[in-house]
Design a protein around this motif. Structure first.
Motif: not given
Length: 598
Positions: A240-241, A255-259, A348-353
């Motif tokens: 999740p975010l 440092t995690r991608d989702y954080a 969602w992962a793409g939006k976070i990135a």
């Protein structure tokens, strides 16, 4: 001859308390005698101001999970405790304050100081503690000590005051009548753990699995339950975010991608932008306070919610959750874990990135700044590069919290960032460093303590830097000196038509905080240009003792995003504050819709 001070010290030892922070008084000397007899198993750290004793005990408790203990004498010692007690009460930190008192039979002489230092201490302390006990007799003392530790560590943890009259403290200890018996369940908080009903767990898991854009808002309750490793493991799978409150920093590695960092008006721009795109908010050990809930504009009308908290009174305080999970954070996460699927959410992962990358570019420019006066992000970036997993970073209140929060990432799960967010008072960092320094010395693992304060916050407790030096603590105090109470100065400027009243601290190049540090037995270093930052930090961090690194920063630098926008648009000044104090209507969070909002 053994006295009650010996008994009290022995009880503390059985509760695994190895350090007590405070200021001696005639009414409490027997306690200090009892501690001295048991050194080095337990020690007493003398502080310069009783207010600092509670803050030191607070930091000790946050880092160890054990009860932080402070002691003060009757009257003027007691009246200096409230700042630390309120911080611990609001932040759910286990603490016991040992308070001296006049003899029991002087009851009629306490009013208005007829007997020296006399006052009604029970009435004074009750509103700012979980419980306040006045010991009425020798025989009642053991049970009241046990009650103090039980209440301090029970969900929800908090501070307890134990008031011990002078004649009881000095009395002879009959070891046959008063036996040292403690409840070992109350050594660490939380002393009791429980989980929500299985049906609620199942409903929450279904909601999370169906969400397209789930977000976890992790608060200090994650650390209080020692659940950071578990939350990180779950987030690594579910992705999740994840954003945190200031107190929750380190609940997952940033440092995690989702954080996306800290959700706060002075926190991460990415967190602020992303959170409104979520269709589900999981408030995990977070009380949805004003700043984390962005002035209670969260949750939005289209967001489903899950609340995870051990305190039943937190569920539904500012919004009605879709699912309320009343239970210990660690127990609740452990129950949810096997029910949560590793469902891919590429959009969602793409939006976070995407959002994180946009903000990362701005941050990269800020941390590389070579401008004079110095920009605080440059200092924080240099500090971040030099930290180890054993180091502890302590923030004072106000802008220091934002500089640390947005520019020093938590690289591992766990509590190594301490914030005074229970009350948010200036002057927390240095006294807390006394508590953290004592913990680091006890652990003996070579970790350092770093405080970050403005010149305003540093001035509040500047006397305690001598405490750090006297005790040989490896503490680096970074003072971001802008010569002003920065937040208040800008508040006056923006909302009160360029008022500038009683906010300026600097005058003629003074105070010189580095020179003051040298005079008090510390290493003092002043930094005036960006090219001096790295060498100054290296020197201070390598020093086997306490130091002050004073950095002369830009007085127009601020981590508050709305203030930055105002500064970028000169001339746009409001006459008075607007809706910042307006509490949004109490709302009912929906179940997750088929077409999530956002």
């Amino acid at each position: 001859m053994a006295h009650i001070g010996d008994f009290l010290a022995e009880m503390l030892l059985h509760y695994q308390v190895d350090t007590v922070f405070g200021m001696p008084g005639g009414q409490t000397t027997a306690l200090h005698d009892g501690i001295a007899r048991r050194s080095p198993a337990i020690r007493h750290v003398l502080i310069r101001d009783e207010r600092s004793a509670a803050y030191a005990a607070d930091a000790y408790a946050r880092l160890t999970g054990k009860v932080g203990v402070c002691d003060v004498t009757v009257g003027p010692g007691t009246t200096k405790l409230p700042d630390g007690l309120v911080e611990a009460l609001n932040a759910s930190i286990p603490m016991v304050a040992l308070v001296g008192e006049l003899p029991l039979d002087w009851l009629s002489l306490r009013a208005k100081g007829v007997a020296s230092q006399g006052m009604d201490q029970v009435a004074f302390l009750q509103p700012i503690t979980k419980a306040t006990y006045l010991v009425p007799s020798l025989t009642a003392l053991p049970d009241l000590i046990r009650s103090a530790f039980r209440v301090a560590t029970a969900p929800r943890p908090g501070p307890v005051a134990l008031i011990i009259p002078h004649d009881i403290m000095d009395a002879e200890w009959d070891e046959e009548k008063l036996r040292v018996v403690v409840d070992d369940r109350n050594i660490r908080a939380p002393s009791l753990r429980y989980g929500p009903p299985a049906a609620d767990i199942a409903a929450a898991a279904e909601l999370i699995n169906r969400a397209r854009r789930p977000a976890i808002i992790a608060g200090g309750g994650v650390h209080g339950a020692s659940a950071a490793d578990l939350l990180t493991r779950i987030a690594d799978r579910v992705k999740p975010l994840v954003v945190t409150s200031l107190s929750g920093k380190g609940a997952v590695p940033e440092t995690r991608d989702y954080a996306a960092g800290i959700l706060n008006p002075l926190g991460s721009g990415a967190a602020i932008d992303l959170i409104r795109h979520a269709d589900l908010l999981v408030w995990c050990g977070s009380k949805a306070s004003q700043n984390t809930a962005m002035n209670w504009t969260l949750p939005t009308a289209g967001q489903a919610t899950i609340t995870i908290d051990a305190d039943p009174l937190e569920h539904g305080r500012t919004f009605r959750p879709t699912v309320a999970l009343c239970g210990d954070v660690a127990e609740t996460l452990a129950a949810l874990d096997p029910l949560l699927a590793a469902a891919p959410r590429p959009d969602w992962a793409g939006k976070i990135a995407e959002v994180k990358a946009a903000h990362a570019g701005r941050i990269a420019t800020e941390v590389a700044s070579a401008s004079v006066p110095i920009q605080p992000p440059r200092v924080m970036h240099a500090l971040a590069q030099r930290l180890t997993p054993e180091d502890v970073v302590i923030s004072d209140a106000s802008w220091s919290a934002g500089w640390i929060g947005a520019y020093i990432p938590a690289t591992e799960p766990g509590r190594r960032f301490l914030y005074a967010r229970g009350q948010g008072g200036l002057g927390y960092a240095i006294p807390a460093a006394v508590g953290a320094g004592a913990v680091q010395q006890t652990r003996g693992r070579g970790g350092r303590v770093i405080t970050v304060s403005g010149d305003g916050g540093h001035s509040y407790a500047i006397g305690e830097i001598a405490t750090l030096a006297q005790n040989g603590m490896r503490v680096v105090n970074i003072v971001l000196n802008n010569g002003t109470l920065g937040w208040l100065q800008m508040w006056q400027e923006f909302f009160f038509s360029n008022l500038r009243q009683s906010v300026d601290l600097g005058f003629g190049g003074k105070p010189d905080y580095a020179a003051a540090a040298e005079a008090m037995g510390l290493k003092g270093i002043q930094v005036r240009s960006p090219d001096q930052i790295e060498a100054a930090l290296d020197e201070a961090l390598a020093f086997d003792g306490a130091s002050v690194v004073e950095v002369l920063i830009d007085p127009r630098a601020t981590p508050i995003h709305s203030f930055r926008r105002r500064l970028a648009e000169p001339g746009k000044v409001s006459a008075r504050p607007g809706t910042v104090y307006e509490l949004r209507a109490w709302t009912v969070s929906p179940a997750l819709a088929d077409e999530p909002a956002g």
